[in-house]
Design a protein around this motif. Structure first.
Motif, PDB file in Angstrom:
ATOM      1  N   MET A  11      46.999  36.489  60.467  1.00  0.00           N
ATOM      2  CA  MET A  11      46.140  36.139  59.326  1.00  0.00           C
ATOM      3  C   MET A  11      46.935  35.329  58.321  1.00  0.00           C
ATOM      4  SD  MET A  11      44.334  39.858  58.785  1.00  0.00           S
ATOM      5  CE  MET A  11      45.847  40.785  58.951  1.00  0.00           C
ATOM      6  N   GLY A  33      50.876  36.327  58.503  1.00  0.00           N
ATOM      7  CA  GLY A  33      51.155  37.742  58.706  1.00  0.00           C
ATOM      8  C   GLY A  33      50.282  38.334  59.781  1.00  0.00           C
ATOM      9  N   GLY A  34      50.883  39.037  60.698  1.00  0.00           N
ATOM     10  CA  GLY A  34      50.146  39.720  61.764  1.00  0.00           C
ATOM     11  C   GLY A  34      51.179  40.481  62.575  1.00  0.00           C
ATOM     12  N   ALA A  35      50.886  41.744  62.866  1.00  0.00           N
ATOM     13  CA  ALA A  35      51.905  42.599  63.461  1.00  0.00           C
ATOM     14  C   ALA A  35      52.578  41.948  64.681  1.00  0.00           C
ATOM     15  CB  ALA A  35      51.284  43.931  63.850  1.00  0.00           C
ATOM     16  N   ASN A  38      54.595  38.921  63.860  1.00  0.00           N
ATOM     17  CA  ASN A  38      55.800  39.366  63.148  1.00  0.00           C
ATOM     18  C   ASN A  38      56.883  39.765  64.151  1.00  0.00           C
ATOM     19  OD1 ASN A  38      54.204  39.144  60.859  1.00  0.00           O
ATOM     20  ND2 ASN A  38      54.014  41.348  60.506  1.00  0.00           N
ATOM     21  N   TYR A  91      44.372  38.372  54.615  1.00  0.00           N
ATOM     22  CA  TYR A  91      44.527  39.645  53.905  1.00  0.00           C
ATOM     23  C   TYR A  91      45.220  39.412  52.585  1.00  0.00           C
ATOM     24  CZ  TYR A  91      49.416  41.182  55.119  1.00  0.00           C
ATOM     25  OH  TYR A  91      50.761  41.367  55.235  1.00  0.00           O
ATOM     26  N   TYR A 106      41.556  43.558  53.484  1.00  0.00           N
ATOM     27  CA  TYR A 106      41.316  42.675  54.626  1.00  0.00           C
ATOM     28  C   TYR A 106      40.057  41.844  54.408  1.00  0.00           C
ATOM     29  CZ  TYR A 106      44.454  45.601  57.513  1.00  0.00           C
ATOM     30  OH  TYR A 106      45.516  46.263  58.048  1.00  0.00           O
ATOM     31  N   ARG A 108      38.721  39.847  57.295  1.00  0.00           N
ATOM     32  CA  ARG A 108      39.026  39.390  58.658  1.00  0.00           C
ATOM     33  C   ARG A 108      37.871  39.584  59.636  1.00  0.00           C
ATOM     34  NH1 ARG A 108      43.725  43.696  60.131  1.00  0.00           N
ATOM     35  NH2 ARG A 108      44.073  42.223  61.812  1.00  0.00           N
ATOM     36  N   ILE A 137      46.338  47.396  66.617  1.00  0.00           N
ATOM     37  CA  ILE A 137      45.436  46.647  65.727  1.00  0.00           C
ATOM     38  C   ILE A 137      44.479  45.806  66.581  1.00  0.00           C
ATOM     39  CG2 ILE A 137      45.303  44.831  63.964  1.00  0.00           C
ATOM     40  CD1 ILE A 137      48.137  45.764  63.054  1.00  0.00           C
ATOM     41  N   ARG A 170      45.313  51.450  61.795  1.00  0.00           N
ATOM     42  CA  ARG A 170      44.885  50.894  60.504  1.00  0.00           C
ATOM     43  C   ARG A 170      43.559  51.541  60.117  1.00  0.00           C
ATOM     44  NH1 ARG A 170      49.354  49.643  60.655  1.00  0.00           N
ATOM     45  NH2 ARG A 170      50.332  47.603  60.539  1.00  0.00           N
ATOM     46  N   ILE A 257      56.100  45.670  53.832  1.00  0.00           N
ATOM     47  CA  ILE A 257      55.145  45.245  54.877  1.00  0.00           C
ATOM     48  C   ILE A 257      55.911  44.522  55.991  1.00  0.00           C
ATOM     49  CG2 ILE A 257      53.113  43.825  55.389  1.00  0.00           C
ATOM     50  CD1 ILE A 257      52.314  45.980  53.501  1.00  0.00           C
ATOM     51  N   GLY A 258      55.652  44.927  57.209  1.00  0.00           N
ATOM     52  CA  GLY A 258      56.321  44.292  58.344  1.00  0.00           C
ATOM     53  C   GLY A 258      57.569  45.031  58.800  1.00  0.00           C
ATOM     54  N   ASP A 261      57.275  46.262  62.377  1.00  0.00           N
ATOM     55  CA  ASP A 261      57.329  45.141  63.329  1.00  0.00           C
ATOM     56  C   ASP A 261      58.771  44.645  63.479  1.00  0.00           C
ATOM     57  OD1 ASP A 261      54.547  45.365  63.273  1.00  0.00           O
ATOM     58  OD2 ASP A 261      54.412  43.937  61.619  1.00  0.00           O
ATOM     59  N   ASP A 297      55.825  39.109  55.473  1.00  0.00           N
ATOM     60  CA  ASP A 297      55.736  39.963  56.659  1.00  0.00           C
ATOM     61  C   ASP A 297      56.918  39.806  57.610  1.00  0.00           C
ATOM     62  OD1 ASP A 297      52.968  40.394  55.905  1.00  0.00           O
ATOM     63  OD2 ASP A 297      52.565  40.749  58.023  1.00  0.00           O
TER      64      ASP A 297
HETATM   65  O1  KDG Z   1      52.620  45.398  60.203  1.00  0.00           O
HETATM   66  C1  KDG Z   1      52.252  44.419  59.250  1.00  0.00           C
HETATM   67  C2  KDG Z   1      50.787  44.198  59.389  1.00  0.00           C
HETATM   68  O2  KDG Z   1      50.093  45.299  58.873  1.00  0.00           O
HETATM   69  C3  KDG Z   1      50.323  42.970  58.663  1.00  0.00           C
HETATM   70  O3  KDG Z   1      50.929  41.848  59.213  1.00  0.00           O
HETATM   71  C4  KDG Z   1      48.872  42.789  58.698  1.00  0.00           C
HETATM   72  O4  KDG Z   1      48.584  42.650  61.052  1.00  0.00           O
HETATM   73  C5  KDG Z   1      48.278  43.155  60.009  1.00  0.00           C
HETATM   74  C6  KDG Z   1      47.290  44.213  59.979  1.00  0.00           C
HETATM   75  O5  KDG Z   1      46.370  44.102  60.757  1.00  0.00           O
HETATM   76  O6  KDG Z   1      47.399  45.154  59.217  1.00  0.00           O
END
Ligand code: KDG
Length: 318
Positions: A11, A33-35, A38, A91, A106, A108, A137, A170, A257-258, A261, A297
């Motif tokens: 995202m 950013g996205g797990a 990352n 996000y 979010y 999304r 996720i 999440r 955050i991150g 990951d 992230d």
């Molecule tokens: O681990 C970090 C993630 O939480 C962040 O990048 C956002 O991917 C994400 C999510 O769906 O929470």
């Protein structure tokens, strides 16, 4: 052969400057950013040949994400969607600080990835990779992403690619019961499970210590390796009946955050280099510590920095 392929949504992360509220700020920093991306970035920066698969609109916003990930050495494998018919997930992140927590909002729903099918993706990359990683996720995003996640895990399994899965529950995406059922369907396709102890308790309904949780999960689902993370209490890994413990490396937390990951990225990068489990845990923990010291992230670090953390060499370099 690609070392690592990850799959999941990335995202745009929009965050006001520290100390400002989303309600009133005029400025938002934009970062990818996205797990799963990352993890790909963290591992690429530590020397892995890393790919990340996803779906994005063919728009400036979609390309913005790809450009940022590429700048860290990740090779994107993106299914491009019509820009007029799809969207990028975003996000918003407002940093807290005592007594206010950090807040994630979010935006999304219906992002391009929610319609991704395996035949739109370079699935050969998964079969040819040494390691495939995704997280809990991705199946939460839509039924289609859940099916595609299973299909990619299957492809990896048939090809002998090591498969890892980070539970990454999440609560804003689904409820524990639905999540648990989805995770348990996927577990038969997973070799290495990463699970925060809190999620193991609250979502997987496990009781006991991290070691007991790891033993229970390994026995029930047949994982090769289970890594239970315990926040500031460090991580525990179970493999072949042996337990390995890893403390966290101290770090001044600028942005948490991150962190999980980054842990996975360091762990996988070291495993791919042939490191044993204790070494992978050290690399995971050190990469996570470095991540916490920086904004965004991504674990923007280097192998030399990780080694310095492991060897206890911090401080001012001049
Ligand atoms: O681990 C970090 C993630 O939480 C962040 O990048 C956002 O991917 C994400 C999510 O769906 O929470």
């Amino acid at each position: 052969m690609t070392d690592l392929v990850t799959f999941g949504e990335t995202m745009l992360r929009l965050s006001p400057p520290r100390g400002e509220r989303l309600e009133t700020t005029r400025d938002l920093t934009v970062q990818a950013g996205g797990a799963e991306s990352n993890v790909a970035v963290g591992a690429a920066r530590l020397g892995a040949d890393a790919r990340w698969l996803s779906k994005l609109p063919d728009s400036p916003l979609g390309r913005r994400i790809v450009t940022e990930l590429r700048s860290h050495g990740v090779r994107p494998g993106v299914a491009w969607a019509d820009a007029d018919e799809s969207r990028v997930g975003t996000y918003y992140l407002e940093h807290g600080g005592e007594p206010r927590g950090t807040n994630v909002i979010y935006d999304r729903a219906d992002a391009a990835i929610t319609t991704v099918e395996p035949d739109e993706l370079p699935t050969d990359a998964v079969a040819e990779a040494e390691w495939f990683h995704t997280t809990g996720i991705t199946p939460a995003l839509s039924e289609t992403t859940a099916e595609t996640t299973t299909a990619l895990l299957r492809t990896a399994g048939e090809a002998g690619t090591t498969r890892s899965f980070d539970l990454n529950y999440r609560a804003k995406l689904w409820d524990p019961e639905t999540a648990r059922a989805a995770y348990e369907d996927l577990f038969e396709h997973v070799d290495t499970l990463f699970v925060p102890r809190r999620d193991a308790r609250e979502v997987l309904d496990r009781e006991g210590s991290a070691v007991e949780i790891a033993h229970g999960l390994a026995t029930e689902f047949g994982f090769d390796t289970v890594v239970v993370t315990r926040g500031l209490e460090g991580a525990v890994a179970l493999h072949d009946g042996s337990v390995y413990e890893q403390d966290v490396y101290e770090a001044e937390t600028f942005d948490a955050i991150g962190t999980g990951d980054a842990f996975v990225a360091g762990f996988v990068a070291e495993r791919l280099r042939g490191g044993d489990l204790p070494a992978a845990l050290r690399w995971g923990s050190a990469t996570a510590a470095l991540k916490r010291t920086t904004d965004g992230d991504l674990a923007v670090t280097t192998p030399a920095e990780v080694r310095d953390v492991i060897e206890g060499e911090g401080g001012i370099d001049r």
